[in-house]
Design a protein around this motif. Sequence first.
Motif, short mmCIF file in Angstrom:
data_model
loop_
_atom_site.label_atom_id
_atom_site.label_comp_id
_atom_site.label_asym_id
_atom_site.label_seq_id
_atom_site.Cartn_x
_atom_site.Cartn_y
_atom_site.Cartn_z
N ALA A 61 -9.80 13.08 -5.14
CA ALA A 61 -9.23 13.31 -3.81
C ALA A 61 -7.77 12.87 -3.77
N GLU A 62 -7.49 11.75 -4.41
CA GLU A 62 -6.11 11.25 -4.44
C GLU A 62 -5.20 12.25 -5.16
N LYS A 67 -0.91 16.44 -4.45
CA LYS A 67 -0.39 17.80 -4.62
C LYS A 67 -0.01 18.46 -3.30
N ILE A 68 -0.30 17.76 -2.22
CA ILE A 68 0.16 18.28 -0.92
C ILE A 68 1.67 18.11 -0.91
N LYS A 79 4.83 14.24 -3.68
CA LYS A 79 5.02 12.82 -3.43
C LYS A 79 3.70 12.10 -3.66
N PRO A 80 3.70 10.97 -4.36
CA PRO A 80 2.46 10.25 -4.61
C PRO A 80 1.90 9.64 -3.33
N LEU A 81 0.58 9.56 -3.30
CA LEU A 81 -0.10 8.98 -2.16
C LEU A 81 -0.05 7.46 -2.25
#
Length: 89
Positions: A61-62, A67-68, A79-81
Amino acid sequence: MKQKKETANEIGPVSFEEALNKLETIVNELESGELALEESLTKFATGMDLAKLCLSRLAAAEKQIDKIVQMEQGKLIEKPLELWEEEQC
């Protein structure tokens, strides 16, 4: 008739929520201290498998969330979560 015990490798296909609920149930049972040693070991092994499954699904999920993308000057930028729990550490 003796009820079949769920072994560590017999979790089967479950959703993240189902796996988490099963894991919480196992933790409560283990913390109660009312299980026999053999049953505790079996439940512990199943719990470890459920925990691995949950962690795997969270990691997937991360990656999806990472990838959003956001539009910035016509370019797609990944951008990394940053998880809230990580900020608390």
